[in-house]
Design a protein around this motif. Structure first.
Motif, short mmCIF file in Angstrom:
data_model
loop_
_atom_site.label_atom_id
_atom_site.label_comp_id
_atom_site.label_asym_id
_atom_site.label_seq_id
_atom_site.Cartn_x
_atom_site.Cartn_y
_atom_site.Cartn_z
N VAL A 69 4.41 84.11 8.06
CA VAL A 69 3.40 83.92 7.02
C VAL A 69 2.50 82.76 7.44
O VAL A 69 2.97 81.67 7.72
CB VAL A 69 4.05 83.60 5.66
N LYS A 70 1.19 83.02 7.49
CA LYS A 70 0.24 81.98 7.87
C LYS A 70 -0.90 81.94 6.85
O LYS A 70 -1.28 82.96 6.30
CB LYS A 70 -0.34 82.26 9.26
N GLY A 71 -1.44 80.73 6.65
CA GLY A 71 -2.60 80.62 5.78
C GLY A 71 -2.43 79.65 4.65
O GLY A 71 -1.48 79.78 3.88
N GLY A 72 -3.31 78.65 4.56
CA GLY A 72 -3.25 77.70 3.46
C GLY A 72 -2.33 76.53 3.77
O GLY A 72 -1.28 76.69 4.39
N THR A 73 -2.73 75.34 3.35
CA THR A 73 -1.95 74.14 3.64
C THR A 73 -0.57 74.17 2.99
O THR A 73 0.40 73.68 3.57
CB THR A 73 -2.70 72.89 3.16
N GLU A 74 -0.47 74.74 1.78
CA GLU A 74 0.81 74.79 1.09
C GLU A 74 1.80 75.66 1.85
O GLU A 74 2.96 75.28 2.04
CB GLU A 74 0.64 75.32 -0.33
N ASN A 75 1.37 76.83 2.28
CA ASN A 75 2.26 77.71 3.03
C ASN A 75 2.63 77.12 4.39
O ASN A 75 3.77 77.23 4.83
CB ASN A 75 1.61 79.09 3.21
N GLU A 76 1.65 76.49 5.04
CA GLU A 76 1.95 75.85 6.33
C GLU A 76 3.01 74.78 6.16
O GLU A 76 3.95 74.68 6.97
CB GLU A 76 0.67 75.26 6.91
N LEU A 77 2.87 73.95 5.11
CA LEU A 77 3.83 72.87 4.87
C LEU A 77 5.20 73.44 4.52
O LEU A 77 6.23 72.97 5.02
CB LEU A 77 3.33 71.97 3.74
#
Length: 378
Positions: A109-117
């Motif tokens: 899953v990739k995309g958005g700072t929240e998901n990356e964190l």
């Protein structure tokens, strides 16, 4: 007319901008049958799963547009007639996924700072777990082979790894106070007993208000309250020192236990709606009148919800001593901190704040107060 036309154009632009708010999920899949239904699930505040949208897999791909998330929370994908799910954070940014039917946990899953964190956090924690398991296995082998020095070195290395993981979790929670992932990290820290309930509460207070009111934020707040109640219930017993507290008086001023102390002090937990409390109040009034001039003080903590009911009961029962309450019913923080599960409940303290008796009522209360004050005068 030009002004009207300009206004209409502006309103249309604003409406279009509002419609554009939201995010999309674009996914490549492997191993799924053509036409497999995909469901986007959310979790309600009541912790019940709800389907918010759906689509189908075509040519091992799917795309779905979703409205801007109303709450900070996790969503997840499920697939018709298949076990497993794909977790992600609902945020207002495009999300790209690669999903494997036979190993959904390995999906990307990739995309958005929240998901990356979040996925960085999950990946790092998983790596720590794997390394600790490896070292544990190596330690067992070295021990069985009698390689004492090697076993000692492995144990030390594993301990260093454990401390590094603790610090990683703490740093993530401390440095991302505006992210939902900080709630997750802090919840893990508390569950793993890496931080105390008091430390978790202090950290929780620094988190953004929007996160505190999220589902996970509310869950963490309750978890902290429960942990504090258990901790205090163990600590605040006969022979232990009472925890200081502050709360509003009926007049709205803050009053602390420390400010209310006498030679002997009773902390009295009660409520206007509690019949046993109201039946016991005349006895407490008599004890107070008889021994207040000799050094007895009382501070009552009410588990009421309504200000009027609280103040009326104080007046009706002639409770002429200090009173405080946060008006939060069984969520009263002081009651939770003291481990109070039923009322009336009392803690009797000496002048140093040590608990010397608990839950005395009727003649037993007066006998104890008389005895304690007599000892004070010797």
């Amino acid at each position: 007319m030009k002004r009207i036309a300009l206004l209409v154009t502006t309103l249309l632009l604003v409406a279009c901008q509002k419609d554009q708010k939201g995010y999309s999920i674009t996914a490549d899949t492997e191993g799924f049958e053509e036409g497999t239904m995909v469901y986007v699930n959310a979790v309600s505040q009541s912790r019940r799963p709800i389907i918010i949208d759906s689509t189908t897999i075509q040519n091992q791909k799917f795309q779905i547009k979703l409205p801007a998330p109303e709450n900070n929370d996790f969503n997840y994908l499920t697939f018709k007639d298949l076990r497993g799910n794909v977790l992600f954070l609902a945020e207002n940014n495009p999300i790209e996924m690669t999903i494997y039917k036979d190993s959904m946990r390995s999906s990307i899953v990739k995309g958005g700072t929240e998901n990356e964190l979040f996925f960085s956090y999950a990946k790092t924690v998983k790596k720590y777990g794997e390394e600790k398991l490896k070292l544990s296995n190596e330690y067992q082998i070295a021990t069985k082979l009698g390689e004492t020095n090697k076993a000692i070195k492995i144990a030390a290395k594993r301990e260093e790894l454990v401390e590094a993981e603790k610090q990683f979790r703490k740093d993530l929670a401390n440095n991302n106070s505006s992210s939902l992932v900080s709630i997750m990290a802090l919840t893990d820290l508390l569950n793993l007993k890496i931080v105390s309930a008091k430390e978790a509460k202090e950290q929780f207070n620094s988190i953004a208000d929007t996160l505190k009111t999220s589902r996970l934020g509310k869950n963490l707040n309750q978890l902290i309250a429960n942990a504090m109640a258990v901790s205090m219930q163990k600590r605040i017993d006969i022979g232990s020192t009472a925890e200081d507290f502050s709360a509003p008086t009926p007049e709205g001023k803050m009053l602390s236990l420390k400010q209310s102390m006498g030679k002997i002090t009773i902390i009295d937990f009660w409520a206007s709606w509690c019949k046993p409390c109201r039946m016991e109040n005349p006895n407490v009034v008599n004890v107070y009148k008889k021994y207040h001039d000799k050094g007895l003080n009382i501070i009552s903590v009410s588990l009421d919800k309504k200000q009027e009911a609280w103040t009326k009961a104080i007046s009706d029962d002639n409770l002429d001593w200090n009173h405080v309450s946060n008006l939060q019913f069984w969520q009263e923080p002081i009651a939770q901190a003291y481990g109070v599960r039923s009322i009336p409940a009392t803690f009797i303290l000496d002048e140093k704040g040590n608990v010397i008796a608990k839950n005395l009522r009727g003649p037993a209360l007066e006998e104890k107060i008389s005895e304690l004050l007599a000892q004070q005068s010797l």
